[in-house]
Structures are given as structure tokens and as C-alpha cells.
Design a protein around this motif. Structure first.
Motif: not given
Ligand code: NDP
Length: 585
Positions: A105, A242, A262-263, A371, A398, A540
Motif C-alpha cells: 500500500d 495483512t 482485537r483492535t 498504529k 482471542v 509493535y
């Protein structure tokens, strides 16, 4: 929504995601998870004769980092090197990642390196993974890198010998290479990680990580639709850059798709299209360096006079809203600008998603620098399909997997295929990511010397590891366009090696004092961003929220890539290699 409410919402979302285990929530693929790391792209049974040889440079890694280092060495007349690569070809990320829908991208004209040199024109503004992989092969052929490559080869060990002033590198193919310089270009996002979810090994269906796609199971190929999933239920864990690309493809192919979130990612407009050949032919020599630089300026808030790329990235990141400012008014302006950008991205969710409840769950509630932003035009609409189901975990992730599938809030979701789009190690210890632990002077291992985290000068040299040059983001640059960073890093590494050869420098390494000074520089820049970072959810970008321990030393240069590159340039220009311990022959 009022600013206070937005702030409160950000904080609520952050609190939900804080966890004590930080980076340890993920498991290392070595050992019991090795099945996840098998190379799907080579035929089993490859053999070759072992090589015993002395060369000037051994490069570990045949992705863009290793290839660019090799090209820069070649340009400086150093052709006596080997590249050791685990995969079966050049490409790194683009070798491993062949999942359906995989693309980049970041604009192809700035991302795909050496376009001028190879004379290649990307077919689209945002290139697909197969096209980038082919470009890696083109670079390999154009610069005659293939004869230097040792593919399907893992490093067993790399040790420095002070007497001979050589590295000895031994491999899984029985090679023993000695070299004067050792360049570790082992990849930025190459080591897949899995969430250590209890029960992960009890799952009885087919499972793999996105970087090891199993087309035998799904049918299709990178350029062909999957044709074996029409009666299958597929689960995918993760909703980062991804997954954004994979989910629409799964939606088209599978009977049912369960997306475990999750986010939510912030997903902007991509707006891809074919390259305008007439425009491309008007570009003047030197255009690509200029465009790379211009893009990096635009996405680090340096506001170039003209935004040459003019896409979602430059629009979202035009203002560096995480910058330091002593003026409360300016800070308020920056905060407002950030909130407006994120509000626009949330509005896009409402525009794209039919079901209001699903739309609410897909909205990102955090600052734009917290992020990585994503850009895609098919991801959000995929959730309008009746067969694509969002399983939102409200920040918890999860936490349990049963033999039939993930379990969320006590409900088991039986799936035939469970895909992990759970990302890659970024700030874990270098030796863990490289897959071997180099031994420096006196046999001391890198993991021992870096027990408390990384010690480097510019992320490149480290004391007690003479002539080892590291190409990685740890204590080094970072940026939206990784290839821009790698190009700068490759120039530096090759220039240092050329200078050492020219000036009869037998060994070069960092001094411990220079390492601490560099760390102080990193912290100084990080402190400037601390006010903003403190509001961010873990990920990360911030070592999953680590503020102390190894994670704190393993930070990337938190400022602009161009500022980082400036440190390298000034160091080279200084002429006396400040902060390096140099021994002449
Ligand atoms: P990421 O690390 O970005 O995403 C991992 C995902 O897994 C996150 O959504 C994470 O949630 C989620 N996750 C982790 N544990 C759990 C759990 N227990 N339950 C549910 N979800 C979980 O990995 P990606 O592979 O998506 O991307 C990695 C990087 O690769 C990108 O940031 C980018 O730099 C690069 N990339 C670039 C592309 C490009 O087009 N240029 C395309 C693809 C990747 P959470 O967010 O809460 O941590």
C-alpha cells in the motif's frame, strides 16, 4: 463528539488492551511451532555441494536489505561477497508473503527500488506482491547477484576470530565461509509470530500463518482465485495490514469467514490504478530518490513544497501530530487535527458498512500515530457480505482455542481452516529474529552482550563484534517506506566497508561510550513523543507497551527517517569515524 469524550474513549480502549505479558504474549516459532515455519515455495529434497571459501563480505538475508547492500557494494567495486538466504530466491517479505490479495500500500514508484537502474515501470500505482517479487528477481539478474547467492541455507553459527580478524560462518548446508565483514540483513518483518493462545496446539483443523500460505488447501494461486474453499468455514485471527488484504479474498472464496478482531485498523482509501505511461516517461533522471525523499518528508510532517505522491498516506500523515511542542495552543491544534483525521476514518466506516452495529465495532479509537494506518478499498465492504462475520473481542483478543476453533465469550467458532494474520517480530532480541546468535570477541554471544537490550551506534555497529554491520530497525531508522530506510542503511554499510578497505582498517566496532550516547539520543527523541505515545494502545510500534527492560532499549529511532539518515551522513562526512573503535592493519 466532544474532545473530552474522544480522549476518554481513547483511554478506555487503551486500558482494555494493556497486559502484563507484553511481547511475551507471542510465541517463538522455533521449537514446538516449527511446522508454521516450513517453506511452502520450494520442492523438498534440494541439495548442493558445501562451500569452503574466504570472501570479503558475507551478507545474511536476500530480501531488499541484503540485495540493496549487495548492490551498493557492487557499485563500490566490491564483488567478493556471498548472500546467505533461508528462502529459495531473493525477495524476503515478497518471497514469503504470497497470500491472496497481497500487495504494497506504499506507492510502487517510491517503494520498488532501483526502477531507474533496471528501467522497469510498475504496472500500477500500488503494486501486487507477485510484481514486487518479480522485481526482486529483476534486481538479482540486473546486478548479477544470483552467482553470489546461497539459497535454502540457514546459518548455524557465526563467530569472530580476533587472531585472523575474520568471521567464520557455518551453515545448514555444511558451508564454512570466512569473511572480513559480516552484514546481518536478516529482515525487518520476516519472523512470523503467533499469539500464545491457550489451546493453540489442540486445534485439529488446518492452520497456517499468512506468510506461509497453503494453496494446496485453499486452491488458487497468488494471481488466481481460491477454488477449494466454497464449502469451508475459515477463521482469521488479526486485523492488521495483512488481514485487511486477505479478508476480501476469503469473503469471495469461502463458505463462511470469521474475522477475530482485537483492535480495528484505521482503513483509508487506496484508489489504485494503472500507471500513466506517458507521465512515467517524462520523469527525469534522479526522480526516484527525489520521490522517495519527498514521500518520507510528507509522511513525517516535514511538509515539502509539493506533495509528489499525493495519496492517503500523505494526506493522513501530513501533520506530525505526535511532535513535541511547548505551546499549549499548538498542542491543542495538533490534537484537534489528529482527532479530525481519525474521525474522518471512522466516518468512512459508516459510509461503507451497512449494519450500524458492525460499523461501530470496526471503528478505530486511538491517535493516528499509534498504529500503522491501512489503505484498502475492499476490506470494509467485505463485511457487508452475508458470509463474512466479524467476531469482535472488545480489545481482549482471542484467549482460548478449542479443537474445533477459537472460543470467544464462551462461544466456540468451529472452522475448517484457522489463519494467523498475527504479524511479525519487530522489537524482539536480534539473535532471536536472526535465528542464530553471533559470537563476538572472546566467544561472547550477542544475546549475552545484549542481555539488557540492544547496544549499538546508529543501530549498525556494536562493541565487541568487530566488522559486524547490522541492518535492522533496532536502534535504527524506521518509516512508512521501509525501502527508503533500507536504501540509506545499505549506502552506509557499503561506504563503511569501502572506507575500511581503502584505509587499511582491519577492524571497526562501536565504543561502549558511543553506544550509550546513541541510546541517549534515541531516548531524547522518544521523550519528545512520550506525551503522545502515553495515549497509545499497545502494538509493535511501542514494543507492546514496554517501558522498561529489553523492550525499552530495543526501540527504533523514533523521529523522522530523514533525521536518522542525517546522523549517518554526518558520521560519514566527519571522516574520523566518531564513536567507532578502529584498528588499522
Ligand atoms: P500486525 O502486527 O500489524 O497485526 C497483527 C494482528 O493480530 C493485529 O490486528 C493484532 O491485534 C492481532 N492479534 C494478535 N493477537 C491476537 C489475539 N490473541 N486475538 C486477536 N487478534 C490478535 O501484523 P500484519 O501482518 O498485519 O502487518 C505487519 C506489518 O507488515 C505491517 O504493520 C506493515 O508494516 C507490514 N505490511 C505492509 C503491507 C503493505 O501493504 N505495505 C501489507 C501487510 C503488512 P492488535 O492490533 O490488538 O495488536
Amino acid at each position: 463528539m466532544h474532545e473530552d469524550e474522544i480522549r476518554e474513549r481513547y483511554e478506555r480502549e487503551r486500558q482494555k488492551r494493556l497486559r502484563d505479558d507484553g511481547l511475551a504474549q507471542y510465541v517463538d516459532l522455533t521449537g514446538q511451532f516449527e511446522d508454521f515455519d516450513i517453506d511452502p515455495w520450494v520442492e523438498p529434497g534440494f541439495t548442493r555441494d558445501a562451500i569452503t571459501k574466504d570472501v570479503t563480505v558475507v551478507i545474511v538475508g536476500g530480501g531488499f536489505a541484503g540485495m540493496l547492500a549487495a548492490v551498493e557494494l557492487t557499485r563500490r567495486g566490491i564483488c567478493d561477497f556471498h548472500i546467505i538466504e533461508k528462502g529459495g530466491d531473493f525477495g524476503g517479505t515478497w518471497y514469503w508473503n504470497r497470500y491472496p490479495g497481497c500487495m504494497c500500500d506504499v506507492e510502487s514508484y517510491t517503494y520498488m527500488p532501483l526502477l531507474e537502474e533496471t528501467g522497469y515501470m510498475p504496472t500500477e500505482k500500488y503494486a501486487s506482491a507477485p510484481e514486487i517479487f518479480e522485481h526482486c528477481q529483476r534486481i538479482g539478474n540486473h546486478f548479477d547477484l544470483y552467482p553470489h547467492a546461497l539459497f535454502q541455507t540457514d546459518i548455524d553459527d557465526a563467530t569472530w576470530d580476533d587472531k585472523s580478524q575474520r568471521w567464520t560462518v557455518t551453515t545448514s548446508r555444511g558451508d564454512s565461509l570466512t569473511s572480513r565483514f559480516f552484514v546481518t540483513a536478516g529482515g525487518i518483518l520476516h519472523k512470523a509470530k503467533l499469539p500464545g493462545i491457550p489451546g493453540i496446539q489442540d486445534y485439529a483443523g488446518r492452520t497456517f500463518h499468512t506468510a506461509r500460505w497453503d494453496y494446496d488447501f485453499t486452491g488458487g494461486a497468488p494471481r488466481e482465485p481460491m477454488d477449494k474453499l466454497d464449502d469451508k468455514r475459515v477463521g482469521i485471527i488479526g486485523t492488521g495490514a495483512t488481514a485487511i488484504q486477505v479478508v476480501p479474498q476469503l469473503g469471495r472464496a469461502a463458505k463462511d469467514v470469521y474475522v477475530f478482531q482485537r483492535t480495528p485498523s484505521a482503513v483509508g482509501v487506496r484508489n489504485n490504478g494503472p500507471t500513466d505511461e506517458a507521465w512515467y516517461r517524462t520523469l527525469e533522471p534522479g526522480w526516484q530518490d527525489e520521490r522517495m525523499r519527498n514521500f518520507t518528508q510528507a509522511v513525517t510532517g516535514e511538509k515539502p513544497l509539493q506533495d509528489l505522491v499525493g495519496d492517503g498516506w500523505t494526506e493522513v500523515l501530513w501533520e506530525a501530530t505526535n511532535q513535541t511542542t511547548t505551546s499549549p495552543e499548538h498542542r491543542a491544534e495538533l490534537e484537534q487535527s489528529d482527532m479530525e483525521t481519525m474521525a474522518a476514518l471512522r466516518k468512512r466506516v459508516d459510509e461503507e458498512i451497512d449494519d450500524p452495529e458492525t460499523a461501530e465495532k470496526l471503528k478505530p479509537w486511538y491517535g493516528k500515530h499509534c498504529k500503522r494506518v491501512c489503505f484498502h478499498d475492499d476490506y470494509l465492504p467485505a463485511f457487508n457480505r452475508p458470509n463474512v462475520h466479524l467476531v469482535d473481542t472488545d480489545g481482549a483478543g482471542v484467549r482460548e482455542i478449542g479443537s474445533r476453533g477459537p472460543i470467544v465469550d464462551g462461544v466456540e467458532y468451529p472452522v475448517d481452516l484457522l489463519i494467523f494474520a498475527s504479524g511479525f517480530e519487530v522489537t524482539t532480541p536480534l539473535a532471536q529474529r536472526l535465528g542464530f546468535d553471533p559470537a563476538g570477541r572472546g566467544g561472547v554471544r550477542l544475546s549475552e552482550r545484549w542481555q539488557d537490550g540492544a547496544h549499538t551506534l546508529h543501530g549498525i555497529f556494536t562493541a565487541e563484534f568487530p566488522n559486524m554491520l547490522v541492518m535492522s530497525t533496532v536502534q535504527a531508522g524506521f518509516g512508512t517506506n521501509f525501502v527508503h530506510f533500507l536504501s540509506q542503511s545499505a549506502i552506509h554499510v557499503a561506504s563503511v566497508i569501502r572506507t575500511c578497505l581503502d584505509e587499511d582498517i582491519a577492524t571497526i566496532e562501536a565504543t561502549p561510550e558511543a553506544e550509550e550516547e546513541w541510546l541517549a539520543t534515541l531516548y531524547e527523541v522518544a521523550i519528545g513523543l512520550a506525551h503522545y505515545s502515553a495515549t497509545c494502545i499497545p502494538g509493535y510500534y511501542n514494543s507492546e507497551g514496554a517501558t522498561s527492560g529489553k523492550g525499552a532499549r530495543n526501540l527504533v529511532y523514533p523521529g523522522s527517517l530523514l533525521h536518522y539518515a542525517g546522523y549517518l551522513e554526518r558520521w560519514r562526512d566527519a571522516g574520523d569515524m566518531p564513536g567507532a573503535r578502529v584498528v588499522r592493519a
